[in-house]
Design a protein around this motif. Structure first.
Motif, PDB file in Angstrom:
ATOM      1  N   CYS A  58     120.722  88.321  93.497  1.00  0.00           N
ATOM      2  CA  CYS A  58     121.241  87.118  92.834  1.00  0.00           C
ATOM      3  C   CYS A  58     121.441  85.966  93.815  1.00  0.00           C
ATOM      4  CB  CYS A  58     122.562  87.439  92.134  1.00  0.00           C
ATOM      5  SG  CYS A  58     122.394  88.510  90.693  1.00  0.00           S
ATOM      6  N   LEU A  59     121.655  86.285  95.093  1.00  0.00           N
ATOM      7  CA  LEU A  59     121.851  85.267  96.118  1.00  0.00           C
ATOM      8  C   LEU A  59     120.527  84.810  96.733  1.00  0.00           C
ATOM      9  CD1 LEU A  59     125.013  86.698  97.930  1.00  0.00           C
ATOM     10  CD2 LEU A  59     124.912  84.828  96.268  1.00  0.00           C
ATOM     11  N   GLY A  60     119.413  85.304  96.192  1.00  0.00           N
ATOM     12  CA  GLY A  60     118.107  84.849  96.649  1.00  0.00           C
ATOM     13  C   GLY A  60     117.515  85.636  97.792  1.00  0.00           C
ATOM     14  N   ILE A  61     118.076  86.815  98.084  1.00  0.00           N
ATOM     15  CA  ILE A  61     117.554  87.667  99.154  1.00  0.00           C
ATOM     16  C   ILE A  61     116.734  88.780  98.509  1.00  0.00           C
ATOM     17  CG2 ILE A  61     118.194  89.252 101.029  1.00  0.00           C
ATOM     18  CD1 ILE A  61     120.740  87.442 101.321  1.00  0.00           C
ATOM     19  N   HIS A  62     115.463  88.851  98.846  1.00  0.00           N
ATOM     20  CA  HIS A  62     114.547  89.743  98.134  1.00  0.00           C
ATOM     21  C   HIS A  62     114.015  90.900  98.978  1.00  0.00           C
ATOM     22  CE1 HIS A  62     114.651  86.577  95.155  1.00  0.00           C
ATOM     23  NE2 HIS A  62     114.231  85.710  96.049  1.00  0.00           N
ATOM     24  N   GLU A  63     114.146  90.804 100.303  1.00  0.00           N
ATOM     25  CA  GLU A  63     113.641  91.864 101.183  1.00  0.00           C
ATOM     26  C   GLU A  63     114.722  92.941 101.317  1.00  0.00           C
ATOM     27  OE1 GLU A  63     110.482  91.916 102.641  1.00  0.00           O
ATOM     28  OE2 GLU A  63     110.134  90.244 101.282  1.00  0.00           O
ATOM     29  N   ILE A  64     114.767  93.834 100.345  1.00  0.00           N
ATOM     30  CA  ILE A  64     115.838  94.837 100.279  1.00  0.00           C
ATOM     31  C   ILE A  64     115.245  96.240 100.258  1.00  0.00           C
ATOM     32  CG2 ILE A  64     117.842  95.645  98.990  1.00  0.00           C
ATOM     33  CD1 ILE A  64     117.890  92.833  97.644  1.00  0.00           C
ATOM     34  N   PHE A  65     115.721  97.093 101.161  1.00  0.00           N
ATOM     35  CA  PHE A  65     115.314  98.495 101.223  1.00  0.00           C
ATOM     36  C   PHE A  65     116.562  99.338 101.008  1.00  0.00           C
ATOM     37  CE2 PHE A  65     114.464 102.567 103.099  1.00  0.00           C
ATOM     38  CZ  PHE A  65     113.107 102.792 102.923  1.00  0.00           C
ATOM     39  N   MET A  66     116.496 100.312 100.100  1.00  0.00           N
ATOM     40  CA  MET A  66     117.666 101.140  99.807  1.00  0.00           C
ATOM     41  C   MET A  66     117.472 102.574 100.267  1.00  0.00           C
ATOM     42  SD  MET A  66     119.487 100.084  96.234  1.00  0.00           S
ATOM     43  CE  MET A  66     120.772 101.278  96.656  1.00  0.00           C
ATOM     44  N   ILE A  67     118.546 103.141 100.819  1.00  0.00           N
ATOM     45  CA  ILE A  67     118.593 104.555 101.210  1.00  0.00           C
ATOM     46  C   ILE A  67     119.708 105.187 100.393  1.00  0.00           C
ATOM     47  CG2 ILE A  67     118.913 106.178 103.095  1.00  0.00           C
ATOM     48  CD1 ILE A  67     118.238 103.825 105.005  1.00  0.00           C
ATOM     49  N   THR A  68     119.409 106.262  99.706  1.00  0.00           N
ATOM     50  CA  THR A  68     120.420 106.875  98.850  1.00  0.00           C
ATOM     51  C   THR A  68     120.304 108.390  98.854  1.00  0.00           C
ATOM     52  OG1 THR A  68     121.328 106.934  96.597  1.00  0.00           O
ATOM     53  CG2 THR A  68     118.934 106.722  96.803  1.00  0.00           C
ATOM     54  N   GLY A  69     121.416 109.032  98.549  1.00  0.00           N
ATOM     55  CA  GLY A  69     121.411 110.482  98.402  1.00  0.00           C
ATOM     56  C   GLY A  69     121.732 110.883  96.981  1.00  0.00           C
ATOM     57  N   ASN A  70     121.705 109.896  96.079  1.00  0.00           N
ATOM     58  CA  ASN A  70     122.053 110.121  94.684  1.00  0.00           C
ATOM     59  C   ASN A  70     120.819 109.928  93.805  1.00  0.00           C
ATOM     60  OD1 ASN A  70     123.046 108.581  91.966  1.00  0.00           O
ATOM     61  ND2 ASN A  70     124.484 110.188  92.533  1.00  0.00           N
ATOM     62  N   ASP A  71     120.526 110.892  92.953  1.00  0.00           N
ATOM     63  CA  ASP A  71     119.306 110.841  92.133  1.00  0.00           C
ATOM     64  C   ASP A  71     119.305 109.662  91.162  1.00  0.00           C
ATOM     65  OD1 ASP A  71     118.268 113.072  93.379  1.00  0.00           O
ATOM     66  OD2 ASP A  71     119.086 114.477  91.901  1.00  0.00           O
ATOM     67  N   THR A  72     120.463 109.362  90.580  1.00  0.00           N
ATOM     68  CA  THR A  72     120.538 108.241  89.640  1.00  0.00           C
ATOM     69  C   THR A  72     120.301 106.918  90.359  1.00  0.00           C
ATOM     70  OG1 THR A  72     122.147 109.477  88.309  1.00  0.00           O
ATOM     71  CG2 THR A  72     121.936 107.129  87.870  1.00  0.00           C
ATOM     72  N   SER A  73     120.892 106.770  91.551  1.00  0.00           N
ATOM     73  CA  SER A  73     120.666 105.558  92.337  1.00  0.00           C
ATOM     74  C   SER A  73     119.208 105.434  92.729  1.00  0.00           C
ATOM     75  CB  SER A  73     121.542 105.582  93.601  1.00  0.00           C
ATOM     76  OG  SER A  73     122.910 105.562  93.271  1.00  0.00           O
ATOM     77  N   LEU A  74     118.597 106.563  93.041  1.00  0.00           N
ATOM     78  CA  LEU A  74     117.179 106.581  93.405  1.00  0.00           C
ATOM     79  C   LEU A  74     116.330 106.039  92.258  1.00  0.00           C
ATOM     80  CD1 LEU A  74     115.309 107.694  95.775  1.00  0.00           C
ATOM     81  CD2 LEU A  74     114.945 109.662  94.283  1.00  0.00           C
ATOM     82  N   GLU A  75     116.696 106.425  91.043  1.00  0.00           N
ATOM     83  CA  GLU A  75     115.964 105.999  89.845  1.00  0.00           C
ATOM     84  C   GLU A  75     116.150 104.511  89.555  1.00  0.00           C
ATOM     85  OE1 GLU A  75     116.254 106.686  85.004  1.00  0.00           O
ATOM     86  OE2 GLU A  75     117.244 108.078  86.362  1.00  0.00           O
ATOM     87  N   LEU A  76     117.352 103.995  89.841  1.00  0.00           N
ATOM     88  CA  LEU A  76     117.681 102.623  89.457  1.00  0.00           C
ATOM     89  C   LEU A  76     117.439 101.583  90.544  1.00  0.00           C
ATOM     90  CD1 LEU A  76     121.078 103.214  87.591  1.00  0.00           C
ATOM     91  CD2 LEU A  76     118.825 102.832  86.566  1.00  0.00           C
ATOM     92  N   ALA A  77     117.244 102.008  91.780  1.00  0.00           N
ATOM     93  CA  ALA A  77     117.216 101.091  92.924  1.00  0.00           C
ATOM     94  C   ALA A  77     116.269  99.906  92.728  1.00  0.00           C
ATOM     95  CB  ALA A  77     116.851 101.855  94.194  1.00  0.00           C
ATOM     96  N   LYS A  78     115.033 100.162  92.336  1.00  0.00           N
ATOM     97  CA  LYS A  78     114.059  99.079  92.203  1.00  0.00           C
ATOM     98  C   LYS A  78     114.407  98.156  91.043  1.00  0.00           C
ATOM     99  CE  LYS A  78     110.184 101.335  94.482  1.00  0.00           C
ATOM    100  NZ  LYS A  78     108.753 101.723  94.402  1.00  0.00           N
ATOM    101  N   LEU A  79     115.074  98.685  90.022  1.00  0.00           N
ATOM    102  CA  LEU A  79     115.501  97.848  88.902  1.00  0.00           C
ATOM    103  C   LEU A  79     116.630  96.914  89.310  1.00  0.00           C
ATOM    104  CD1 LEU A  79     115.519 100.490  86.008  1.00  0.00           C
ATOM    105  CD2 LEU A  79     113.750  98.792  86.510  1.00  0.00           C
ATOM    106  N   PHE A  80     117.331  97.271  90.396  1.00  0.00           N
ATOM    107  CA  PHE A  80     118.460  96.478  90.865  1.00  0.00           C
ATOM    108  C   PHE A  80     118.090  95.557  92.017  1.00  0.00           C
ATOM    109  CE2 PHE A  80     120.775  98.976  88.004  1.00  0.00           C
ATOM    110  CZ  PHE A  80     122.068  98.491  87.902  1.00  0.00           C
TER     111      PHE A  80
END
Length: 214
Positions: A58-80
């Motif tokens: 929302c603040l205009g930063i688009h280069e985002i890489f996520m590391i997670t150990g949660n399956d639900t977060s893994l599923e939703l990361a790209k949508l967020f």
């Protein structure tokens, strides 16, 4: 006084969580002079990690890489808002994570890491001049968090009217970008099921547990 009629019910339920994350992230953007080209790694955090990615987007930063150990977060990361995501619960994960970050960021590691779990290995995910925002310390009001924001009280959190307004603006922006914040509410209960809702919250089931009086 801010009228909330423009926000959907799920956004209202998530307001306090978004407010906490938004204040920290906006402060980090100022401290680390982040812009649309800044390469960001969000490490852990489950619900808060997803919200961090959403606020950054929302603040205009688009280069985002996520590391997670949660399956639900893994599923939703790209949508967020994450460009790429990886699950870290595997042996020898750091070299694999480094490789995937470099692939995502054109051969480089992160410029800024939002770290939710303490660990020295986080420094291996950023460039030599990179910065680490220790989210766990700041969000838990630990004494050392004051060095992150000297103007913020350590014992309790205080939010101004302006910060609430900025939070509502981010929620509006998330809706415009079609970031599915409502999917953070993984458990929904009626008022009559409040005991079960409390139990699921205590057991840390899913992401957000919500009780609806309807």
């Amino acid at each position: 006084m801010r009228v909330l009629n423009g926000l959907d019910l799920e956004s209202r339920l998530l307001t306090e969580r978004v407010l906490v994350i938004a204040k920290i992230v906006k402060r980090a953007v100022q401290l680390y002079k982040m812009n649309e080209y800044t390469k960001v790694v969000v490490a852990g955090g489950k619900t808060e990690g997803l919200l961090t990615a959403a606020v950054l987007k929302c603040l205009g930063i688009h280069e985002i890489f996520m590391i997670t150990g949660n399956d639900t977060s893994l599923e939703l990361a790209k949508l967020f808002g994450a460009k790429e995501v990886i699950h870290y619960h595997q042996k020898g994960a750091i070299p694999q994570i480094q490789e995937k970050i470099r692939k995502c960021f054109g051969g480089k590691l992160g410029d800024v890491v939002f770290q939710f779990k303490p660990g020295n290995s986080i420094n291996r995910l950023i460039e030599k001049n990179g910065c680490v925002c220790a989210m766990a310390s700041v969000m838990s009001d630990r004494q050392d968090a004051r060095y992150y924001d000297e103007t913020r009280p350590v014992v309790r959190r205080y939010y101004s009217v302006k910060e609430y307004e900025e939070c509502f603006e981010i929620l509006d922006k998330a809706a415009q970008l079609k970031l599915p914040l409502y999917r953070l509410i993984t458990h929904r209960y009626s008022l009559e099921e409040v005991n079960e809702a409390h139990w699921n919250a205590v057991c840390d089931q899913g992401l957000v547990v919500a009780v609806f009086n309807r």
